[in-house]
Design a protein around this motif. Sequence first.
Motif, mmCIF file in Angstrom:
data_model
loop_
_atom_site.group_PDB
_atom_site.id
_atom_site.type_symbol
_atom_site.label_atom_id
_atom_site.label_comp_id
_atom_site.label_asym_id
_atom_site.label_seq_id
_atom_site.Cartn_x
_atom_site.Cartn_y
_atom_site.Cartn_z
ATOM 1 N N ILE A 42 26.505 18.792 58.096
ATOM 2 C CA ILE A 42 26.551 20.237 57.842
ATOM 3 C C ILE A 42 27.244 20.912 59.014
ATOM 4 C CG2 ILE A 42 25.165 22.347 57.580
ATOM 5 C CD1 ILE A 42 23.086 20.662 56.108
ATOM 6 N N GLU A 43 28.132 21.845 58.673
ATOM 7 C CA GLU A 43 28.827 22.629 59.688
ATOM 8 C C GLU A 43 28.216 24.012 59.765
ATOM 9 O OE1 GLU A 43 33.353 23.417 61.102
ATOM 10 O OE2 GLU A 43 32.976 23.666 58.958
ATOM 11 N N ALA A 44 27.772 24.388 60.952
ATOM 12 C CA ALA A 44 27.231 25.728 61.186
ATOM 13 C C ALA A 44 28.394 26.717 61.289
ATOM 14 C CB ALA A 44 26.404 25.741 62.467
ATOM 15 N N PRO A 45 28.129 28.014 61.036
ATOM 16 C CA PRO A 45 29.198 29.019 61.125
ATOM 17 C C PRO A 45 29.831 29.131 62.514
ATOM 18 C CG PRO A 45 27.293 29.909 59.967
ATOM 19 C CD PRO A 45 26.885 28.580 60.528
ATOM 20 N N SER A 46 29.056 28.846 63.566
ATOM 21 C CA SER A 46 29.588 28.962 64.927
ATOM 22 C C SER A 46 28.799 28.041 65.854
ATOM 23 C CB SER A 46 29.461 30.402 65.425
ATOM 24 O OG SER A 46 28.096 30.700 65.696
ATOM 25 N N PRO A 47 29.366 27.725 67.033
ATOM 26 C CA PRO A 47 28.597 26.924 68.000
ATOM 27 C C PRO A 47 27.285 27.599 68.391
ATOM 28 C CG PRO A 47 30.918 26.968 68.626
ATOM 29 C CD PRO A 47 30.750 27.948 67.484
ATOM 30 N N GLU A 48 27.283 28.917 68.468
ATOM 31 C CA GLU A 48 26.055 29.648 68.822
ATOM 32 C C GLU A 48 24.986 29.486 67.751
ATOM 33 O OE1 GLU A 48 29.496 30.958 70.962
ATOM 34 O OE2 GLU A 48 29.188 31.075 68.803
ATOM 35 N N ASP A 49 25.411 29.536 66.475
ATOM 36 C CA ASP A 49 24.458 29.336 65.376
ATOM 37 C C ASP A 49 23.861 27.935 65.427
ATOM 38 O OD1 ASP A 49 24.760 31.897 64.231
ATOM 39 O OD2 ASP A 49 26.479 31.250 63.041
ATOM 40 N N LEU A 50 24.699 26.944 65.722
ATOM 41 C CA LEU A 50 24.199 25.572 65.802
ATOM 42 C C LEU A 50 23.214 25.425 66.954
ATOM 43 C CD1 LEU A 50 24.129 22.686 64.811
ATOM 44 C CD2 LEU A 50 26.115 22.212 66.254
ATOM 45 N N GLU A 51 23.562 25.935 68.114
ATOM 46 C CA GLU A 51 22.669 25.819 69.270
ATOM 47 C C GLU A 51 21.333 26.511 69.015
ATOM 48 O OE1 GLU A 51 22.913 23.802 71.867
ATOM 49 O OE2 GLU A 51 24.761 23.124 70.926
ATOM 50 N N ALA A 52 21.362 27.667 68.342
ATOM 51 C CA ALA A 52 20.116 28.379 68.024
ATOM 52 C C ALA A 52 19.248 27.532 67.095
ATOM 53 C CB ALA A 52 20.422 29.735 67.398
ATOM 54 N N ALA A 53 19.868 26.910 66.089
ATOM 55 C CA ALA A 53 19.118 26.065 65.152
ATOM 56 C C ALA A 53 18.554 24.842 65.863
ATOM 57 C CB ALA A 53 20.010 25.647 63.988
ATOM 58 N N LEU A 54 19.361 24.208 66.707
ATOM 59 C CA LEU A 54 18.907 23.007 67.410
ATOM 60 C C LEU A 54 17.770 23.328 68.376
ATOM 61 C CD1 LEU A 54 22.276 21.181 68.177
ATOM 62 C CD2 LEU A 54 20.696 20.802 66.276
ATOM 63 N N GLY A 55 17.771 24.539 68.907
ATOM 64 C CA GLY A 55 16.726 24.947 69.838
ATOM 65 C C GLY A 55 15.352 25.037 69.198
ATOM 66 N N GLU A 56 15.304 25.088 67.874
ATOM 67 C CA GLU A 56 14.041 25.165 67.136
ATOM 68 C C GLU A 56 13.447 23.788 66.839
ATOM 69 O OE1 GLU A 56 12.649 28.226 66.029
ATOM 70 O OE2 GLU A 56 14.176 29.025 67.381
ATOM 71 N N LEU A 57 14.173 22.725 67.137
ATOM 72 C CA LEU A 57 13.774 21.386 66.715
ATOM 73 C C LEU A 57 12.975 20.645 67.779
ATOM 74 C CD1 LEU A 57 17.101 20.385 64.956
ATOM 75 C CD2 LEU A 57 15.044 21.373 63.945
ATOM 76 N N LEU A 58 12.434 19.515 67.372
ATOM 77 C CA LEU A 58 11.628 18.673 68.252
ATOM 78 C C LEU A 58 12.491 17.595 68.902
ATOM 79 C CD1 LEU A 58 8.761 18.063 65.681
ATOM 80 C CD2 LEU A 58 8.615 19.555 67.680
ATOM 81 N N ASP A 59 12.175 17.258 70.146
ATOM 82 C CA ASP A 59 12.801 16.090 70.745
ATOM 83 C C ASP A 59 11.999 14.858 70.310
ATOM 84 O OD1 ASP A 59 10.482 16.041 72.334
ATOM 85 O OD2 ASP A 59 11.538 16.597 74.168
ATOM 86 N N ALA A 60 12.439 13.680 70.755
ATOM 87 C CA ALA A 60 11.787 12.439 70.328
ATOM 88 C C ALA A 60 10.302 12.424 70.670
ATOM 89 C CB ALA A 60 12.503 11.238 70.941
ATOM 90 N N ASP A 61 9.938 12.877 71.869
ATOM 91 C CA ASP A 61 8.521 12.873 72.258
ATOM 92 C C ASP A 61 7.709 13.832 71.398
ATOM 93 O OD1 ASP A 61 8.954 10.976 74.222
ATOM 94 O OD2 ASP A 61 9.179 12.463 75.830
ATOM 95 N N GLY A 62 8.273 15.001 71.096
ATOM 96 C CA GLY A 62 7.578 15.972 70.253
ATOM 97 C C GLY A 62 7.370 15.455 68.846
ATOM 98 N N TYR A 63 8.397 14.785 68.305
ATOM 99 C CA TYR A 63 8.282 14.244 66.953
ATOM 100 C C TYR A 63 7.299 13.073 66.927
ATOM 101 C CZ TYR A 63 9.364 12.422 62.370
ATOM 102 O OH TYR A 63 9.246 11.976 61.076
ATOM 103 N N LYS A 64 7.335 12.241 67.958
ATOM 104 C CA LYS A 64 6.405 11.114 68.026
ATOM 105 C C LYS A 64 4.960 11.634 68.048
ATOM 106 C CE LYS A 64 5.704 6.837 70.574
ATOM 107 N NZ LYS A 64 6.194 5.995 71.677
ATOM 108 N N ALA A 65 4.724 12.707 68.796
ATOM 109 C CA ALA A 65 3.383 13.310 68.846
ATOM 110 C C ALA A 65 2.998 13.863 67.479
ATOM 111 C CB ALA A 65 3.347 14.411 69.907
ATOM 112 N N LEU A 66 3.951 14.481 66.789
ATOM 113 C CA LEU A 66 3.688 15.024 65.449
ATOM 114 C C LEU A 66 3.277 13.914 64.485
ATOM 115 C CD1 LEU A 66 4.121 17.625 63.490
ATOM 116 C CD2 LEU A 66 6.211 16.407 62.884
ATOM 117 N N THR A 67 3.985 12.798 64.515
ATOM 118 C CA THR A 67 3.674 11.722 63.578
ATOM 119 C C THR A 67 2.396 10.991 63.959
ATOM 120 O OG1 THR A 67 5.104 10.150 64.747
ATOM 121 C CG2 THR A 67 6.081 11.389 62.915
ATOM 122 N N ALA A 68 2.039 11.013 65.236
ATOM 123 C CA ALA A 68 0.795 10.383 65.658
ATOM 124 C C ALA A 68 -0.405 11.139 65.116
ATOM 125 C CB ALA A 68 0.732 10.329 67.186
ATOM 126 N N GLU A 69 -0.230 12.454 64.912
ATOM 127 C CA GLU A 69 -1.321 13.283 64.381
ATOM 128 C C GLU A 69 -1.464 13.117 62.885
ATOM 129 O OE1 GLU A 69 -0.121 17.184 65.565
ATOM 130 O OE2 GLU A 69 -0.156 16.660 67.692
#
Length: 134
Positions: free
Chosen positions: A106-133
């Motif tokens: 998927i292509e975001a409308p701008s680099p700023e839009d992509l960075e904003a969306a990515l900033g809402e996501l989990l890193d590997a440790d955060g996702y691992k903690a989510l799945t452990a729960e």
Amino acid sequence: MSASFPGELLYTPDHEWLLKKSDTVVRIGITEYAQDQLGDVVFVQLPDDDAEVTSGDSFAEVESTKSVSDIFAPLAGRVVAVNGELDSSPDLINSDPYGEGWIVEIEAPSPEDLEAALGELLDADGYKALTAEA
């Protein structure tokens, strides 16, 4: 089986992974944890190339022997590539979820839009903690 959590990826609470391909493009698939929960994938409904997607909306479906699961867009943008290999080999999602089993780019409308969306996501440790729960 213990799931893997590649550190170069970002993750959604809905069990999708994202790999940044350029300043505006990300590759998306479902995580090893998700495919393990689904069981054997037998069909993938892909979006059309060039389709517009809205953040939070379903844009694809993965059907397994157990259930049908929606794939949700983690960002707004336009589909610039679909993994056509999944039409004939949906099991790639099971055998190689972080490689050949990718679903779309998927292509975001701008680099700023992509960075904003990515900033809402989990890193590997955060996702691992989510799945452990789970």
